[in-house]
Design a protein around this motif. Structure first.
Motif: not given
Length: 227
Positions: A127-143
């Protein structure tokens, strides 16, 4: 002439947003929901594992017979310490099948314990890989949603040839909302990833120490039997 009423509620902004922005919002909401599910599961799971493992360590080092403990643990150990203990004891018993020592038993015991440790660490890191992925790409998806929303605002201005606030504001609001939602998804995921990485690292060192001490105990038995 009165200005038209502007509804800046979350649902109103969502329904009037472009379909691309809607997709971005839905993806970020799903990512945030799943991240929180992992965070809660990890908090409860790690707490339970620490308590169970600590209790089992006390039993192992209490001086009880290792064979008796192994018989109680059985074939379905419930926590990482029990699984590592069962792996070592299983290999120990296999070393003396037929009443004679199987060659290479020490090396196999050490290797099996290392594999068991790696397996337990991987289990805890799930599950940590998913958290790392969300943490890194979510700001760019929001942007991306923000850029798209601003683009729509300028297109609305061009089509209506009107710079009135009622034309510009909704698009800008939905654009900024996408950015905020991206941060809302990213921040907890990043904090959770960093926290759990540290906790799992500490627990990994703990089970390694347990495995080393347990391996040393079994090695003493090898020496006692003249191996």
């Amino acid at each position: 002439m009165s200005e038209p009423h502007l509804d800046f509620s979350v649902m109103a902004l969502f329904w009037q947003a472009h379909w691309v922005v809607k997709v971005v919002v839905i993806l970020l909401l799903l990512a945030s929901f799943w991240s929180w599910a992992i965070i809660i599961q990890k908090l409860l799971g790690l707490r339970s594992v620490r308590v169970q493992s600590a209790n089992f360590e006390k039993i192992v080092w209490s001086g009880q017979s290792l064979d008796d403990i192994y018989d109680k643990v059985g074939k379905a150990p419930a926590n990482p310490m029990e699984r590592i203990f069962s792996t070592g004891m299983n290999e120990w018993r296999r070393s003396f099948e037929g009443g004679t020592l199987v060659p290479g038993s020490r090396d196999r015991l050490s290797l099996s314990m290392d594999v068991a440790i790696d397996r337990e660490v991987e289990r805890q890191e799930k599950g940590l890989t998913f958290l790392a992925t969300v943490g890194s790409i979510s700001p760019f998806v929001g942007l991306f949603g923000t850029v798209w929303g601003i683009k729509n605002s300028f297109e609305s201005i061009a089509v209506s040839q009107n710079t009135n606030l009622s034309v510009v504001a909704p698009g800008i609001a939905e654009a900024l909302g996408a950015t905020a939602l991206g941060l809302f998804a990213a921040i907890p995921a990043t904090v959770g990833f960093n926290y759990f990485s540290g906790q799992i690292g500490k627990f990994s060192r703990r089970i390694e120490q347990f495995a080393d001490r347990f391996t040393g105990l079994l090695s003493t038995e090898f020496d006692r039997r003249g191996v």
